[in-house]
Structure formats: C-alpha cells, structure tokens
Design an enzyme around this catalytic site. Sequence first.
Site, PDB file in Angstrom:
ATOM      1  N   GLY A  17       0.806  -1.214   0.000  1.00 24.06           N
ATOM      2  CA  GLY A  17       0.000   0.000   0.000  1.00 24.06           C
ATOM      3  C   GLY A  17       0.834   1.257   0.000  1.00 24.06           C
ATOM      4  O   GLY A  17       2.064   1.231   0.047  1.00 24.06           O
ATOM      5  N   GLY A  76       2.599   3.619   1.533  1.00 25.21           N
ATOM      6  CA  GLY A  76       3.195   3.780   2.854  1.00 25.21           C
ATOM      7  C   GLY A  76       3.634   5.191   3.156  1.00 25.21           C
ATOM      8  O   GLY A  76       3.898   5.526   4.313  1.00 25.21           O
ATOM      9  N   ASP A 129       3.924  -4.651  -7.472  1.00 24.67           N
ATOM     10  CA  ASP A 129       3.274  -3.423  -7.004  1.00 24.67           C
ATOM     11  C   ASP A 129       3.841  -2.183  -7.685  1.00 24.67           C
ATOM     12  O   ASP A 129       3.298  -1.084  -7.514  1.00 24.67           O
ATOM     13  CB  ASP A 129       3.393  -3.291  -5.478  1.00 24.67           C
ATOM     14  CG  ASP A 129       4.834  -3.301  -5.000  1.00 24.67           C
ATOM     15  OD1 ASP A 129       5.504  -4.331  -5.185  1.00 24.67           O
ATOM     16  OD2 ASP A 129       5.302  -2.282  -4.454  1.00 24.67           O
TER      17      ASP A 129
END
EC number: 2.7.7.-
Length: 480
Positions: free
Chosen positions: A86, A88, A248
């Site tokens: 995610g 961060g 990602d």
Amino acid sequence: MTLSFTARWRDELPATYTALLPTPLKNARLIWYNDELAQQLAIPASLFDATNGAGVWGGETLLPGMSPVAQVYSGHQFGIWAGQLGDGRGILLGEQLLADGSTLDWHLKGAGLTPYSRMGDGRAVLRSTIRESLASEAMHYLGIPTTRALSIVASDTPVQRETQETGAMLMRLAQSHMRFGHFEHFYYRREPEKVQQLADFAIRHYWPQWQDVAEKYALWFEEVAARTGRLIAEWQTVGFSHGVMNTDNMSILGLTIDYGPFGFLDDYDPGFIGNHSDHQGRYRFDNQPSVALWNLQRLAQTLTPFIEIDALNRALDRYQDALLTHYGQRMRQKLGFFTEQKDDNALLNELFSLMAREGSDYTRTFRMLSHTEQQSASSPLRDTFIDRAAFDAWFDRYRARLRTEAVDDALRQQQMQRVNPAIVLRNWLAQRAIDAAEQGDMAELHRLHEVLRQPFTDRDDDYASRPPEWGKRLEVSCSS
C-alpha cells in the site's frame, strides 16, 4: 481558470483506501516546479508563490474538491509474495478533471505516515525525490509512457536512512496509479468480486469503448499486456533499467512508475544491475522482458474468476508479440532501416557483441552512428573502438544493408537522430544535482531539468559525455 477535482477512486472503490490528510514537513519550501506542465494543466501561477508557504505542494493545504486517500495494494517483491503493502508514504490528493473529460491523479509522495507504512516513517528524502523528478521527466521527453513530476518541496525535517537526510515531497501526476498489486491484494484476500470491481473501474474510465462488449475483460487484459510489452520494448531500446520491477510497481496503463534504483546504461552491459540490493540480479537489464511477463502472469492469476484461461493465455501471447514487434521496429529505426530484412537481428546482435567486448557507451554509440556517413567507415565512432578491424568488418556489413534502402544519407540520419538520444539521465548527472541541492544550491537541478527536455539535441558539454570515473561507481538502492 479554476482547477476542478473529482474523487472517483474514493467514491467508486470504497474498500481500497483509507482517507487521511498529509502530514506537513518542518520549514517546507518549494524548490522546483514544472512550469511547462503547469501551463498545460492551467494551474494558476499563484499556487507556486513562495510567499504562500509550501501550500498544496507540501501537504499544508488542499485545493477545492480534493479528497485525499492512501491506497491499499499487495504484491510480489523480488519474486516472493510480500502480502499487504500500500501507499506507505504517498497520498492520492484528488483527480484533476481535464477539458477533454479525462482525469489526472495528483499524488503527493512523502506525505507522512499512513496505515500502510508498515515499519517505515512515511517520508521521502530529498535525494530520491530529485531522482524521481528527473527520471520521470527525462522519460517523458524521450517519448516513453511515464508518470510526471509537478513539484518538489524540501524541508528541515530529519529523516534517517543509511545516513541522516532531510524530508521532501514530490507531487506526482499520472492518468492512474492503478497497479498490478491492487488486483493481487483482493485476490489473495479471496475477494474476487472486488478484483472484478477494479477491472470494471479500469474499463469504465480508461477503456469505455468496451463497457458493453461481452468479452470486455479479455479485451482489457490483452490491452494491458500489449501496453506492458510496448513499454518494456521502449526501456530496452534506450538502455533503461528500472531496478525494482515488483508487481506493485507495475502500472495497469503501461506507465513507468516508482523510480527508485533505476539507471541508464553507460557502458553496454546486458547484465547491468542498477539496484545494489538485487544480489541475485533478478531485475538486471536483460531480464526485464521476462520479469514483466512473470508479473503479467501473476496479474492473470487474479483474473481467473472472470476470464477464461484460454483468453488469459492469448493475452500473455499478445505481450510477447507487442514486445518483439515494438522492439524490432525501434531498433531498426535506431539503425536507420526503413524496411525489415531477415538478417537485421544478426547485424544488431553483432554490434551488441562488439559493444559488450569493448565496453562501448550505449547512448553515445547509437548517437554517433546516427551521424555516420555510409560512404566512409572513417568516423568519430570508429575511433572509439580498440578493435578497428572488427568494427570495420561490421560496418562493411552495415553499409551493405543500408544500400538496400532507397533512402539517402540525410534522410536516414534525420530519422536516426530522432530516435537515438544524445542525452539520457545518467546517475552521475542526477547525483551532481542532488549534491548541490543538499547544500542549498538548486541551480543544477533546474539546469538539468532544462537539458533533459531536449534529449535529441546534440551538445558538446558534459551532459552528453561519458561519466567520469567516480560516476561509474555510484550505487543506488531501494532506500528512498
């Protein structure tokens, strides 16, 4: 003109984010902004007025319509499932509505702690922020799909990495920040309906022509695969090594995203590893095409609940086709060929072998080749080779190939000079700008940004030269 923002991600994908505000930095100040991009987007000059503080660029204020969120996603890192990741340290502030009806994400990197920071501090440092701004703009002007950099804010906030550095923020723009990892997150949580919602969102907003087509999901994934193939082909032709191709860090729209331990080839070395943390060489330069395919296979796995296996495999084949076709076209253009002939690959590979043996500079070799006259092997390029006999033998074959084209030298050279850059963002150039900026001198940062806007213009200064010895030994890592 008033800027208008929407919050489509926040409104349509409620399970994919946490709403929160940026955390400002200490004594934040705007040190660079992209004036050309700002004009294109009709951003009022008053927003860049330093007397207003860091403003939206430093997360101190929001513009009307912004609804900031941190996105959640997961991913495979260095080939291993890493679980939830995610944003961060990044926050999607909002999506700017453009005149043509499209939108542009405004994403503030280094904006502070989020629920997805894990063990991190939510900050970005000045060094990495400058590198990303330079790299994304360099790639844009090379014609390669990429996120864009709009502004950099520096500060006095101390941030600990290998050494103590200072915090900074980057305003990053992109048509979308949707990643392969968004799909992986919900697939591994066994929530296939949310995976499908992500696909629906992508089709609705980026491929609306397929919304009412029965095979819309298969068509969409084929296009994702093809865009990825074309992107990797572009990377390989300019000698760009991303350095950390985790799932990602892969864009659904085929954009170059998340510039960390990247590097452009100096000496031609197909096994070049830009990231000193990549001990196994997974993300080395010549492995990028196969890694991208592996990443697409991970994405394909998440789509199995609503796309048939045969359709997924066809899309993966489309990746290979797009990669090879686009790479072949680009490399023929770099060599000055207007047609395709069966021995072209062999001729190119012979040149690569010669360059690898000699440690030839990748960018300069092709740029110098674009200035070479086919009537004579005597040229500045020839003088860069130690084994002149080997070069002469190759050049004789190259010259014979050029004679099969019904194109004069001037036209050929013009084509080659449009695709063979004179300037790329070498790590040492970025480091020189960083060193000065860390001492409070932003002149080189601004100057380098201007130089990178004209990559196909010949220069006789050090921006177009081979790196100095110290510049060849620079190590970069994921630390940012």
